[in-house]
Design a protein around this motif. Structure first.
Motif, short mmCIF file in Angstrom:
data_model
loop_
_atom_site.label_atom_id
_atom_site.label_comp_id
_atom_site.label_asym_id
_atom_site.label_seq_id
_atom_site.Cartn_x
_atom_site.Cartn_y
_atom_site.Cartn_z
N UNK A 117 0.78 -1.38 -0.06
CA UNK A 117 -0.03 0.08 -0.19
C UNK A 117 0.87 1.45 0.06
N UNK A 118 2.07 1.17 -0.01
CA UNK A 118 2.91 2.39 0.29
C UNK A 118 2.69 3.45 -0.76
N UNK A 119 2.63 2.89 -2.21
CA UNK A 119 2.36 3.92 -3.35
C UNK A 119 0.88 4.50 -3.24
N UNK A 120 0.14 3.88 -2.84
CA UNK A 120 -1.34 4.41 -2.75
C UNK A 120 -1.30 5.38 -1.54
N UNK A 121 -0.72 5.08 -0.44
CA UNK A 121 -0.83 6.21 0.62
C UNK A 121 0.12 7.40 0.48
N UNK A 122 1.52 7.11 -0.23
CA UNK A 122 2.43 8.23 -0.42
C UNK A 122 2.46 8.94 -1.89
N UNK A 123 1.44 8.23 -2.65
CA UNK A 123 1.42 8.68 -4.17
C UNK A 123 1.12 10.22 -4.28
N UNK A 124 0.62 10.78 -3.36
CA UNK A 124 0.19 12.19 -3.64
C UNK A 124 1.55 13.01 -3.63
N UNK A 125 2.53 12.40 -2.99
CA UNK A 125 3.92 13.18 -3.13
C UNK A 125 4.48 13.36 -4.64
N UNK A 126 4.96 14.64 -4.52
CA UNK A 126 5.74 14.77 -5.86
C UNK A 126 7.25 14.09 -6.04
#
Length: 289
Positions: A117-126
């Protein structure tokens, strides 16, 4: 708040200490996480993403921490770990292997996620200035989509690019002679690319050395041109450095700048004399005289 270079270095040190090793202890002292059984487990890796720390386990879980304002990770030899540290009131996470122990002190955030789930949770980061995902082109595009905002506020927004805090924003804009309060729309793509490239270069150096500096000098008090120097002379022109607020609401931050080098006084700057940070203010008695 620790910035991307400090967090990258912290992740690197944790990975060197724990990476690839079975854990003897993994204790999280944080709300509902307290008492949760996480062993047996071994550390696969510890990595950073902007200002976030990701401790990945071979059980498919990631321990996510954020230092916020006061947090830190301290590494001690397991054999000589002072017992008093295990009962320290600021201890919020403890990870021990046979050789090294990592202690998370005053952490601002602590969570457990499935690693998938890392990408889903931190995907908002540039794009992360110090990460494998860095792309100058993508970062500039995100900034240009933020056209009405002041460039200083846009740089600090982790959704545009991850890792910059007030030190690197203040120093980078001063080095480029750009006003932090000028809207992004005023700058062409080449200017933004040059700005991000120069900030990334000094951040990479700081990540390697552990000394956050933009001047090339590492002695205390000589590491910055403007950051932390309100009321003191600008190292470039000698005029007083000032500090003023930038951004809105919960994203409001402080920005150090030189009005003489960077296009005039900020719209949020009242123009009153500013004492150097840490200077004693006149007592009430002295003010009345």
């Amino acid at each position: 708040m620790p910035e991307g270079d400090t967090v990258w270095r912290t992740a690197h040190r944790l990975d060197q200490a724990l990476g690839g090793k079975p854990l003897l202890t993994l204790e999280l002292r944080w709300g509902e996480l307290g008492g949760r059984e996480l062993l047996p487990a071994a550390t696969l890796s510890v990595a950073s993403r902007g200002k976030h720390l990701l401790h990945r386990l071979d059980t498919g879980l990631t321990v996510h921490s954020h230092l916020k304002l006061e947090g830190s990770w301290r590494i001690e030899r397991t054999a000589t770990l002072p017992p008093a540290l295990l009962h320290h009131p600021d201890l919020r996470a403890l990870a021990r292997c046979a050789t090294w122990s990592a202690l998370g002190l005053r952490l601002g955030l602590l969570e457990i996620w499935p690693t998938r789930q890392e990408e889903a949770r931190l995907g908002y980061l540039g794009p992360d200035l110090l990460g494998e995902d860095w792309s100058t082109e993508r970062a500039v595009s995100r900034l240009q989509a933020d056209r009405p905002r002041p460039i200083g506020a846009a740089l600090l927004d982790q959704r545009n690019l991850a890792g910059i805090g007030t030190f690197w924003a203040s120093e980078g804009l001063h080095l480029a002679r750009l006003s932090p309060w000028a809207p992004v729309a005023e700058f062409d793509r080449a200017t933004l690319e040059h700005l991000l490239t120069s900030i990334r270069q000094v951040m990479q150096q700081a990540a390697q050395t552990g000394i956050q500096n933009s001047t090339g000098f590492t002695a205390r008090g000589r590491t910055s041109y403007v950051h932390g120097r309100s009321g003191r002379p600008c190292r470039r022109c000698g005029q007083p450095v000032r500090v003023a607020a930038i951004g809105e609401g919960t994203r409001r931050r402080t920005m150090f700048y030189c009005p003489a080098c960077q296009g005039g006084r900020a719209p949020t700057d009242d123009g009153r004399p500013q004492q150097p940070l840490g200077a004693a203010r006149p007592s009430a008695t002295r003010r009345r005289r």
